[in-house]
Design an enzyme around this catalytic site. Structure first.
Site, PDB file in Angstrom:
ATOM      1  N   TYR A   1       0.863  -1.181   0.000  1.00  0.00           N
ATOM      2  CA  TYR A   1       0.000   0.000   0.000  1.00  0.00           C
ATOM      3  C   TYR A   1       0.898   1.229   0.000  1.00  0.00           C
ATOM      4  CZ  TYR A   1      -3.911  -3.021   1.456  1.00  0.00           C
ATOM      5  OH  TYR A   1      -4.880  -3.996   1.537  1.00  0.00           O
ATOM      6  N   PHE A  34     -13.375  -5.300   0.751  1.00  0.00           N
ATOM      7  CA  PHE A  34     -14.384  -4.552  -0.001  1.00  0.00           C
ATOM      8  C   PHE A  34     -15.778  -4.770   0.594  1.00  0.00           C
ATOM      9  CE2 PHE A  34     -11.656  -4.732  -4.140  1.00  0.00           C
ATOM     10  CZ  PHE A  34     -10.756  -3.837  -3.566  1.00  0.00           C
ATOM     11  N   PRO A  35     -15.933  -4.619   1.934  1.00  0.00           N
ATOM     12  CA  PRO A  35     -17.248  -4.844   2.550  1.00  0.00           C
ATOM     13  C   PRO A  35     -18.299  -3.856   2.061  1.00  0.00           C
ATOM     14  CG  PRO A  35     -15.767  -3.762   4.100  1.00  0.00           C
ATOM     15  CD  PRO A  35     -14.933  -4.177   2.915  1.00  0.00           C
ATOM     16  N   THR A  88     -15.704  -0.056  -6.521  1.00  0.00           N
ATOM     17  CA  THR A  88     -17.036   0.145  -7.107  1.00  0.00           C
ATOM     18  C   THR A  88     -18.047   0.057  -5.974  1.00  0.00           C
ATOM     19  OG1 THR A  88     -16.293  -0.943  -9.137  1.00  0.00           O
ATOM     20  CG2 THR A  88     -18.654  -0.623  -8.873  1.00  0.00           C
ATOM     21  N   PRO A  89     -18.335   1.158  -5.295  1.00  0.00           N
ATOM     22  CA  PRO A  89     -19.196   1.132  -4.110  1.00  0.00           C
ATOM     23  C   PRO A  89     -20.549   0.478  -4.376  1.00  0.00           C
ATOM     24  CG  PRO A  89     -18.146   3.269  -4.338  1.00  0.00           C
ATOM     25  CD  PRO A  89     -17.832   2.507  -5.595  1.00  0.00           C
ATOM     26  N   LEU A  90     -21.060  -0.193  -3.342  1.00  0.00           N
ATOM     27  CA  LEU A  90     -22.353  -0.856  -3.461  1.00  0.00           C
ATOM     28  C   LEU A  90     -23.433   0.129  -3.883  1.00  0.00           C
ATOM     29  CD1 LEU A  90     -22.361  -3.025  -0.193  1.00  0.00           C
ATOM     30  CD2 LEU A  90     -22.108  -3.859  -2.544  1.00  0.00           C
TER      31      LEU A  90
END
Length: 288
Positions: free
Chosen positions: A63, A212-213, A218-220
């Site tokens: 990172y 990626f919760p 690509t946001p929910l």
């Protein structure tokens, strides 16, 4: 006073993690590359996480690269006695910011030493071996790679081992080599291909950490999620995190943010109770 963090999980002696942790990936610059836009702000987020009682920070030396681990050391070293920093190996970054999978056993050992040096520790609490692409685990053998990390565990440089982006078969193969305490796979309301693997981890006291919760890069996006959240007087993000906490007692969350206020919003998801009708509606998102 420490916040409600959904309780704790203890997959191994000496390893207790708050169910709401903190994923440090977003502290780097755009596309997880280069320095943060505001270094002081990044340091403040890390300190706020620990002040809230979080004992579970997720990171990786790729990172930045190096940037995030250096920030963690600047903000928190010497580390609180109960803080557990979980890192991962299996990738490096190109000069252009590209992500390069690197699974050569000798390089994996070098990556462990990179994490040790930049975090300023003599041993890493947990090292996850990152294998396949984030959304498509392979069935390739991991024996050589996991065996290399198991050697470092025997030498005392790693306390515990985990896996990332893996299948159930690969988990079993790894367990024949050394104990596995964590599994990090893509999992959220809309991506539930690993339901069976999650249940397997719960049965074996392995902490399942969805990466990626909230959808990651690509946001929910879900009309159902938005409507349920509004009914509960919560944000869609809080609702999605609360659903994960309720989905399985084996789940621990590492939502990332570079904002203290957003960090607090994420933590507040532990206080959100989903009624049965809301849970059923949300369950339907992953069935489509």
């Amino acid at each position: 006073m420490p916040a409600n963090l959904g309780g704790t999980l203890t997959p191994a002696q000496g390893l207790t993690l708050t169910r709401i942790g903190y994923g440090a990936m977003q502290l780097a610059g755009p596309n997880v590359f280069g320095p943060p836009r505001d270094r002081d702000r990044a340091v403040a987020v890390l300190r706020a996480a620990v002040e809230a009682g979080i004992t579970h920070i997720d990171t990786a030396d790729f990172y930045g690269p190096a940037v995030v681990n250096e920030l963690i050391k600047e903000a928190l070293h010497p580390y609180p006695a109960d803080l557990r920093i979980i890192t991962k190996v299996g990738a490096r970054r190109g000069p252009d910011g590209s992500w390069r999978q690197i699974l050569d056993p000798a390089d994996l050992k070098a990556q462990v030493h990179d994490n040790l040096g930049r975090l300023g520790v003599d041993a890493l609490d947990v090292v996850n071996l990152r294998l396949g692409a984030h959304d498509t685990p392979t069935e390739d053998s991991l024996a050589e790679q996991f065996g290399a990390l198991a050697e470092l565990r025997q030498q005392g440089l790693i306390r515990h081992l985990g896996l990332s982006a893996v299948s159930a078969r690969q988990l079993a193969e790894a367990q024949a080599i050394a104990p596995v305490v964590t599994v990090q796979n893509l999992y959220n309301l809309a991506h539930r291909q690993d339901d069976d693997l999650l249940d397997l981890c719960a049965a074996q006291n392995i902490v399942f950490v969805p990466y990626f919760p909230l959808g990651g890069f690509t946001p929910l996006q879900s009309e159902t999620l938005t409507k349920v959240a509004a009914r509960l007087d919560a944000s869609p993000q809080q609702t999605a995190l609360a659903w994960l906490l309720q989905r399985s007692p084996a789940i621990a969350l590492i939502p990332g943010t570079s904002s203290v206020s957003h960090l607090r919003e994420n933590i507040a998801s532990a206080d959100l109770t989903l009624p049965a009708d809301a849970t059923e509606e949300l369950n339907g998102i992953g069935r489509r």
